[in-house]
Motif scaffolding. Structure first.
Motif, short mmCIF file in Angstrom:
data_model
loop_
_atom_site.label_atom_id
_atom_site.label_comp_id
_atom_site.label_asym_id
_atom_site.label_seq_id
_atom_site.Cartn_x
_atom_site.Cartn_y
_atom_site.Cartn_z
N LYS A 12 -35.40 -10.80 -14.04
CA LYS A 12 -34.92 -9.45 -13.74
C LYS A 12 -36.06 -8.43 -13.79
CE LYS A 12 -30.16 -9.79 -14.95
NZ LYS A 12 -29.07 -8.89 -14.86
N LYS A 13 -35.86 -7.33 -13.08
CA LYS A 13 -36.81 -6.22 -13.15
C LYS A 13 -36.36 -5.30 -14.27
CE LYS A 13 -38.20 -6.53 -8.42
NZ LYS A 13 -38.66 -5.85 -7.24
N LEU A 14 -37.08 -5.36 -15.37
CA LEU A 14 -36.73 -4.60 -16.56
C LEU A 14 -37.60 -3.36 -16.68
CD1 LEU A 14 -36.58 -7.63 -19.00
CD2 LEU A 14 -34.68 -6.56 -17.78
N THR A 15 -37.11 -2.38 -17.44
CA THR A 15 -37.90 -1.19 -17.73
C THR A 15 -37.92 -0.96 -19.24
OG1 THR A 15 -35.98 0.26 -17.42
CG2 THR A 15 -37.43 -0.05 -15.51
N CYS A 16 -38.93 -0.22 -19.71
CA CYS A 16 -39.09 0.04 -21.14
C CYS A 16 -39.31 1.53 -21.37
CB CYS A 16 -40.33 -0.61 -21.70
SG CYS A 16 -40.65 -2.25 -21.25
N GLN A 17 -39.07 1.91 -22.61
CA GLN A 17 -39.41 3.24 -23.10
C GLN A 17 -39.95 3.11 -24.50
OE1 GLN A 17 -35.50 5.24 -22.10
NE2 GLN A 17 -36.89 6.99 -22.20
N ILE A 18 -41.00 3.90 -24.80
CA ILE A 18 -41.54 3.94 -26.15
C ILE A 18 -41.12 5.23 -26.82
CG2 ILE A 18 -43.65 3.91 -27.53
CD1 ILE A 18 -44.96 2.48 -25.11
N ARG A 19 -41.04 6.28 -26.03
CA ARG A 19 -40.67 7.59 -26.55
C ARG A 19 -39.37 8.06 -25.90
NH1 ARG A 19 -45.77 6.94 -25.61
NH2 ARG A 19 -47.23 7.11 -27.35
N TYR A 20 -38.58 8.80 -26.65
CA TYR A 20 -37.25 9.24 -26.22
C TYR A 20 -37.26 9.94 -24.87
CZ TYR A 20 -32.93 11.92 -26.18
OH TYR A 20 -31.75 12.49 -25.83
N ARG A 21 -38.15 10.89 -24.67
CA ARG A 21 -38.16 11.68 -23.44
C ARG A 21 -39.07 11.11 -22.36
NH1 ARG A 21 -35.58 16.68 -24.20
NH2 ARG A 21 -35.17 17.09 -26.39
N GLU A 28 -42.15 -6.59 -18.74
CA GLU A 28 -41.72 -7.98 -18.66
C GLU A 28 -41.61 -8.53 -20.08
OE1 GLU A 28 -43.44 -12.14 -16.74
OE2 GLU A 28 -44.51 -10.27 -16.41
N LEU A 29 -40.60 -9.35 -20.33
CA LEU A 29 -40.45 -10.00 -21.63
C LEU A 29 -40.92 -11.44 -21.54
CD1 LEU A 29 -36.86 -8.88 -22.76
CD2 LEU A 29 -39.05 -7.89 -23.39
N ILE A 30 -41.70 -11.85 -22.53
CA ILE A 30 -42.19 -13.22 -22.61
C ILE A 30 -41.90 -13.72 -24.02
CG2 ILE A 30 -44.24 -14.70 -22.52
CD1 ILE A 30 -43.68 -13.46 -19.83
N GLU A 31 -41.48 -14.96 -24.14
CA GLU A 31 -41.29 -15.58 -25.45
C GLU A 31 -42.46 -16.51 -25.71
OE1 GLU A 31 -37.85 -18.04 -27.89
OE2 GLU A 31 -37.56 -17.56 -25.79
N ASP A 32 -43.17 -16.30 -26.83
CA ASP A 32 -44.32 -17.15 -27.12
C ASP A 32 -43.88 -18.45 -27.79
OD1 ASP A 32 -43.97 -16.66 -29.85
OD2 ASP A 32 -45.74 -15.39 -30.05
#
Length: 70
Positions: A12-21, A28-32
């Protein structure tokens, strides 16, 4: 607690946020090999600090959140 990534989530095409605004950005998520979840950002971000949290979204749905270690 243990977390694993389901196969459909890997494609899937995922998105992230580190800060609220902050605007969400691609990631991308990877499992080591040890079962840790690693979040790869699409491009470098300033001032990302261990102890902050990253939130990962599939569209508008929060699917993962975790502490940043490095």
């Amino acid at each position: 607690f243990p977390v694993t990534i389901d196969s459909p989530l890997k494609s899937k095409k995922l998105t992230c946020q580190i800060r609220y605004r902050q605007a969400a950005f691609p990631c991308e998520l990877i499992e080591d090999s040890e079962g840790n979840i690693i979040v790869y950002f699409s491009h470098p971000h300033k001032s990302v600090t261990p102890g902050q949290f990253v939130s990962v979204f599939d569209g508008n749905e929060l699917i993962f959140s975790g502490a940043i270690f490095e």
